[in-house]
Design a protein around this motif. Structure first.
Motif, PDB file in Angstrom:
ATOM      1  N   ALA A   1       0.822  -1.215   0.000  1.00  0.00           N
ATOM      2  CA  ALA A   1       0.000   0.000   0.000  1.00  0.00           C
ATOM      3  C   ALA A   1       0.855   1.263   0.000  1.00  0.00           C
ATOM      4  O   ALA A   1       0.617   2.191  -0.777  1.00  0.00           O
ATOM      5  CB  ALA A   1      -0.943   0.003   1.203  1.00  0.00           C
ATOM      6  N   LEU A   2       1.866   1.307   0.874  1.00  0.00           N
ATOM      7  CA  LEU A   2       2.718   2.496   0.948  1.00  0.00           C
ATOM      8  C   LEU A   2       3.533   2.673  -0.329  1.00  0.00           C
ATOM      9  O   LEU A   2       3.736   3.789  -0.800  1.00  0.00           O
ATOM     10  CB  LEU A   2       3.646   2.412   2.164  1.00  0.00           C
ATOM     11  CG  LEU A   2       2.969   2.499   3.539  1.00  0.00           C
ATOM     12  CD1 LEU A   2       4.002   2.350   4.659  1.00  0.00           C
ATOM     13  CD2 LEU A   2       2.225   3.831   3.689  1.00  0.00           C
ATOM     14  N   GLY A   3       3.987   1.552  -0.895  1.00  0.00           N
ATOM     15  CA  GLY A   3       4.760   1.622  -2.133  1.00  0.00           C
ATOM     16  C   GLY A   3       3.925   2.092  -3.306  1.00  0.00           C
ATOM     17  O   GLY A   3       4.455   2.647  -4.278  1.00  0.00           O
ATOM     18  N   GLY A   4       2.621   1.862  -3.238  1.00  0.00           N
ATOM     19  CA  GLY A   4       1.747   2.277  -4.319  1.00  0.00           C
ATOM     20  C   GLY A   4       1.281   3.718  -4.235  1.00  0.00           C
ATOM     21  O   GLY A   4       0.712   4.250  -5.202  1.00  0.00           O
ATOM     22  N   LEU A   5       1.527   4.370  -3.092  1.00  0.00           N
ATOM     23  CA  LEU A   5       1.032   5.740  -2.911  1.00  0.00           C
ATOM     24  C   LEU A   5       1.683   6.759  -3.856  1.00  0.00           C
ATOM     25  O   LEU A   5       0.984   7.651  -4.345  1.00  0.00           O
ATOM     26  CB  LEU A   5       1.206   6.178  -1.458  1.00  0.00           C
ATOM     27  CG  LEU A   5       0.282   5.485  -0.447  1.00  0.00           C
ATOM     28  CD1 LEU A   5       0.481   6.076   0.943  1.00  0.00           C
ATOM     29  CD2 LEU A   5      -1.180   5.580  -0.860  1.00  0.00           C
ATOM     30  N   PRO A   6       3.016   6.688  -4.119  1.00  0.00           N
ATOM     31  CA  PRO A   6       3.598   7.656  -5.070  1.00  0.00           C
ATOM     32  C   PRO A   6       2.910   7.613  -6.427  1.00  0.00           C
ATOM     33  O   PRO A   6       2.724   8.649  -7.069  1.00  0.00           O
ATOM     34  CB  PRO A   6       5.067   7.215  -5.168  1.00  0.00           C
ATOM     35  CG  PRO A   6       5.342   6.571  -3.854  1.00  0.00           C
ATOM     36  CD  PRO A   6       4.073   5.853  -3.500  1.00  0.00           C
ATOM     37  N   ARG A   7       2.538   6.420  -6.878  1.00  0.00           N
ATOM     38  CA  ARG A   7       1.813   6.272  -8.151  1.00  0.00           C
ATOM     39  C   ARG A   7       0.510   7.060  -8.118  1.00  0.00           C
ATOM     40  O   ARG A   7       0.157   7.769  -9.061  1.00  0.00           O
ATOM     41  CB  ARG A   7       1.540   4.787  -8.398  1.00  0.00           C
ATOM     42  CG  ARG A   7       0.458   4.504  -9.431  1.00  0.00           C
ATOM     43  CD  ARG A   7       0.127   3.009  -9.441  1.00  0.00           C
ATOM     44  NE  ARG A   7      -1.027   2.759 -10.281  1.00  0.00           N
ATOM     45  CZ  ARG A   7      -2.275   2.804  -9.850  1.00  0.00           C
ATOM     46  NH1 ARG A   7      -2.535   3.116  -8.589  1.00  0.00           N
ATOM     47  NH2 ARG A   7      -3.281   2.546 -10.678  1.00  0.00           N
ATOM     48  N   VAL A   8      -0.196   6.944  -7.008  1.00  0.00           N
ATOM     49  CA  VAL A   8      -1.496   7.597  -6.894  1.00  0.00           C
ATOM     50  C   VAL A   8      -1.345   9.101  -6.699  1.00  0.00           C
ATOM     51  O   VAL A   8      -2.105   9.888  -7.272  1.00  0.00           O
ATOM     52  CB  VAL A   8      -2.299   6.990  -5.717  1.00  0.00           C
ATOM     53  CG1 VAL A   8      -3.617   7.725  -5.538  1.00  0.00           C
ATOM     54  CG2 VAL A   8      -2.545   5.518  -5.968  1.00  0.00           C
TER      55      VAL A   8
END
Length: 300
Positions: free
Chosen positions: A169-176
């Motif tokens: 989840a945290l790793g996907g936040l920059p994408r979002v």
């Protein structure tokens, strides 16, 4: 009502673009952490991927992960677009002179995106697992053996607990953050520019359509590298404690991908991303804008 309209708009777009999401996911996982030319390319381009998946996995495979994709879009974009819509309707994105503030718009888009993406992260992870599942002759990336969304969520929760459901989840936040702020900022700015120059009649559906088209191009260019590594973070195999075996996080995934696959590896599946993100952005923002316009017109 803003949240419901936003969620429905995103689901409407997802029905048309989910096959492209399946193609994008597989192309992003193809040749993972392998130097160019050292692996078999099952999917040469977007069109070849469609034909290959349909021929080997069957046409129904092009809609793999549709249930979690719809649920994720409803949750994520319901919160994201709904929150941004409330901020816009409340006048918080404009200066005292009434003009749109770019920093405020970008910040609101990023914050709204983070809220929606983090809450919907378990659904996105399962969606990625299901869309990556393929027949052995065209399989790419780690292959999970889920039977469906609820079975997958239950299995992950039982094995790794609540923390395991939010793995990546945290790793996907920059994408979002990058995608959401770029999308909503460029959409609002373009719409504001078109309205000021009176290119189309007031309240014309063409204003929202053109603004959404511009936004789609900007999103694909800014977000693709982060989308590639986000897909890989969610799909990587895990140990008994639910810890990823290939990447430690977003930065590690970016560095490993760039080092082994080069700059082009960071943009794997960009064609599928464009064909998917472009129409999805256009459809979801267009539906969202039209629904909000109709709602606020008839409730005044």
């Amino acid at each position: 009502m803003d949240f419901l309209m936003s969620g429905l708009a995103a689901c409407g777009a997802c029905l048309f673009t989910n096959p492209l999401e399946v193609v994008k996911t597989r192309m992003q996982l193809q040749g993972e952490l392998q130097a160019p030319g050292t692996y078999q390319r099952h999917y040469r381009n977007v069109f070849h991927a469609f034909i290959t998946i349909g021929k080997v996995d069957g046409l129904a495979a092009l809609q793999k992960g549709l249930a979690p994709a719809l649920l994720y879009q409803f949750l994520m974009n319901g919160i994201r677009l709904g929150t941004y819509g409330l901020a816009e309707a409340g006048g918080h994105l404009h200066t005292a002179e009434g003009t749109l503030s770019q920093p405020r718009s970008a910040a609101a888009g990023a914050l709204a995106g983070v809220m929606g993406a983090y809450l919907g992260s378990p659904i996105y992870m399962v969606k990625t697992h299901l869309q990556a599942q393929a027949a052995s002759e065209i399989a790419v990336g780690h292959q999970y053996k889920h039977q469906g969304m609820f079975q997958a969520l239950s299995e992950i929760g039982q094995k790794h607990g609540l923390v395991g459901l939010w793995r990546g989840a945290l790793g996907g936040l920059p994408r979002v953050i990058i995608g959401s702020s770029t999308q909503l900022c460029t959409f609002s700015s373009t719409k504001d520019f078109i309205t000021q120059w009176e290119i189309f009649p007031p309240q014309s559906w063409k204003v929202a359509l053109v603004a959404a088209m511009v936004s789609g191009i900007a999103v694909v260019l800014a977000m693709t590298p982060f989308d590639v590594v986000s897909t890989r973070l969610y799909n990587q195999p895990t140990d008994a404690r639910g810890k990823g075996l290939m990447y430690r996080g977003m930065l590690d995934a970016l560095l490993q991908t760039a080092r082994t696959e080069g700059i082009f590896g960071m943009y794997k599946g960009i064609g599928a991303s464009y064909f998917r993100l472009g129409p999805h952005t256009i459809l979801s923002l267009f539906f969202w804008d039209r629904l909000r316009t109709l709602y606020y017109t008839y409730t005044k």
